[in-house]
Enzyme design. Structure first.
Site, PDB file in Angstrom:
ATOM      1  N   LEU A  30      -1.524  -6.705   6.790  1.00 31.62           N
ATOM      2  CA  LEU A  30      -2.534  -6.650   7.852  1.00 31.62           C
ATOM      3  C   LEU A  30      -1.856  -6.891   9.201  1.00 31.62           C
ATOM      4  O   LEU A  30      -2.087  -7.876   9.881  1.00 31.62           O
ATOM      5  CB  LEU A  30      -3.618  -7.701   7.573  1.00 31.62           C
ATOM      6  CG  LEU A  30      -5.001  -7.478   8.166  1.00 31.62           C
ATOM      7  CD1 LEU A  30      -5.533  -6.093   7.827  1.00 31.62           C
ATOM      8  CD2 LEU A  30      -5.960  -8.527   7.662  1.00 31.62           C
ATOM      9  N   HIS A  31      -0.961  -5.957   9.549  1.00 28.46           N
ATOM     10  CA  HIS A  31      -0.249  -6.054  10.833  1.00 28.46           C
ATOM     11  C   HIS A  31      -1.052  -5.330  11.909  1.00 28.46           C
ATOM     12  O   HIS A  31      -2.233  -5.079  11.724  1.00 28.46           O
ATOM     13  CB  HIS A  31       1.178  -5.498  10.699  1.00 28.46           C
ATOM     14  CG  HIS A  31       1.212  -4.024  10.524  1.00 28.46           C
ATOM     15  ND1 HIS A  31       1.286  -3.164  11.584  1.00 28.46           N
ATOM     16  CD2 HIS A  31       1.134  -3.255   9.418  1.00 28.46           C
ATOM     17  CE1 HIS A  31       1.267  -1.913  11.135  1.00 28.46           C
ATOM     18  NE2 HIS A  31       1.171  -1.946   9.821  1.00 28.46           N
ATOM     19  N   ALA A  32      -0.441  -4.984  13.001  1.00 29.17           N
ATOM     20  CA  ALA A  32      -1.147  -4.509  14.199  1.00 29.17           C
ATOM     21  C   ALA A  32      -2.160  -3.394  13.960  1.00 29.17           C
ATOM     22  O   ALA A  32      -3.335  -3.552  14.310  1.00 29.17           O
ATOM     23  CB  ALA A  32      -0.137  -4.082  15.260  1.00 29.17           C
ATOM     24  N   SER A  59       1.958  -2.291   4.346  1.00 33.88           N
ATOM     25  CA  SER A  59       2.667  -3.153   5.301  1.00 33.88           C
ATOM     26  C   SER A  59       1.865  -4.410   5.638  1.00 33.88           C
ATOM     27  O   SER A  59       2.228  -5.146   6.547  1.00 33.88           O
ATOM     28  CB  SER A  59       2.984  -2.366   6.567  1.00 33.88           C
ATOM     29  OG  SER A  59       1.792  -1.858   7.115  1.00 33.88           O
TER      30      SER A  59
END
Length: 90
Positions: free
Chosen positions: A14-16, A12
């Protein structure tokens, strides 16, 4: 200066959650590490907002850089982390 380029391994990007794990690891290091995407200006790897603003997706090439004693070890540690799928189930 020690530099290394690595592809983002998290499916996904480098999200949260992956960004948080990355920033936490960078904060524990004895040297300042910067991270850059696609030729953009580097940002402090210890800054959650800056890392999220990179909007890095799966497979994007990220350049990690550090200067000083322990630079190579710090960059290699973060590169190994960044290459992992940090969203994968254990």
């Amino acid at each position: 200066m020690y530099q290394r380029t690595v592809a983002v391994g998290s499916r996904s990007g480098l999200h949260a959650r992956p960004a948080s794990l990355f920033v936490q690891a960078a904060t524990r290091l004895p040297v300042k590490v910067t991270v850059a995407r696609d030729g953009r200006d580097p940002v402090d790897a210890r800054s959650m907002l800056s890392v999220l603003a990179l909007a890095a997706q799966h497979g994007d090439r990220m350049e990690l850089s550090a200067v000083g004693d322990g630079a190579q070890e710090a960059v290699e540690e973060l590169a190994a982390l960044l290459a992992q799928d940090l969203d994968a189930k254990d």
